[in-house]
Design an enzyme around this catalytic site. Structure first.
Site, PDB file in Angstrom:
ATOM      1  CG  HIS A  36      65.325  79.305   9.430  1.00 32.70           C
ATOM      2  ND1 HIS A  36      64.708  78.274  10.107  1.00 32.70           N
ATOM      3  CD2 HIS A  36      64.534  79.576   8.359  1.00 32.70           C
ATOM      4  CE1 HIS A  36      63.602  77.943   9.469  1.00 32.70           C
ATOM      5  NE2 HIS A  36      63.462  78.713   8.401  1.00 32.70           N
ATOM      6  CG  HIS A  47      58.092  85.070  10.067  1.00 28.58           C
ATOM      7  ND1 HIS A  47      57.803  85.086   8.717  1.00 28.58           N
ATOM      8  CD2 HIS A  47      57.877  83.799  10.487  1.00 28.58           C
ATOM      9  CE1 HIS A  47      57.419  83.870   8.353  1.00 28.58           C
ATOM     10  NE2 HIS A  47      57.463  83.076   9.405  1.00 28.58           N
TER      11      HIS A  47
END
Length: 178
Positions: A43, A125
């Site tokens: 995620h 990220h």
């Protein structure tokens, strides 16, 4: 008094993108490079909330429901490593403005609600490997995954039976372009 939960807001990845990332990771990193995150746990965190009471969770959910942010396309075309935090990551060379605005709003709401927010700038990220105890060879970005982001999610992080599981608790749609 309600039990607290370890929570965070994030962008979920489409299943086909997760599968491509896992395949790419397996092709480019050896088993000793670090501990890979489970495919289901991949995620992009928008705002980490920490341990949150049920009352604070409801307040944060209400605030999240007021966000009127347009959707955007996220392109993953960069990779790197943070040696100090021992993380190998995927990211975007040019994060879309919508992503940065959404994270800023959620982090500001979290901070005003008493959830500590790191003073470090937001660096969108996806963590690929944890516990990367030594520098790993990051392959040149020969990948480019793009997908539309049409919602954000509140997740609970639980450590059960020796494994971390991220469970979606609530979702909020982003506005579609007219």
């Amino acid at each position: 008094m309600s039990e607290s939960k370890r929570l965070f807001f994030a962008i979920a990845l489409p299943e086909e993108i997760r599968a491509q990332i896992v395949y790419w990771r397996a092709q480019h990193f050896s088993a000793d490079a670090g501990r890979p995150l489970a495919a289901a746990n991949l995620h992009l965190t928008l705002a980490f909330l920490g341990n949150v009471s049920g009352k604070k969770q409801r307040a944060l959910e209400q605030l999240a429901g007021r966000i009127r942010q347009p959707g955007f396309t996220l392109t993953l075309d960069d990779a790197g490593q943070w040696l100090r935090s021992r993380v190998v990551w995927l990211g975007s060379r040019q994060p879309p403005r919508g992503l940065l605005q959404l994270a800023d709003m959620l982090r500001a709401q979290a901070s005003r609600s008493g959830c500590y927010q790191s003073p470090q700038p937001f660096h969108p990220h996806i963590t690929l490997l944890r516990d990367a105890s030594h520098a790993v060879n990051i392959p040149p970005p020969g990948f480019r995954w793009s997908f539309p982001v049409q919602e954000f999610v509140l997740y609970e992080s639980q450590f059960l039976n020796g494994r971390t599981r991220y469970t979606p608790l609530n979702r909020w749609p982003l506005k579609t372009e007219q």
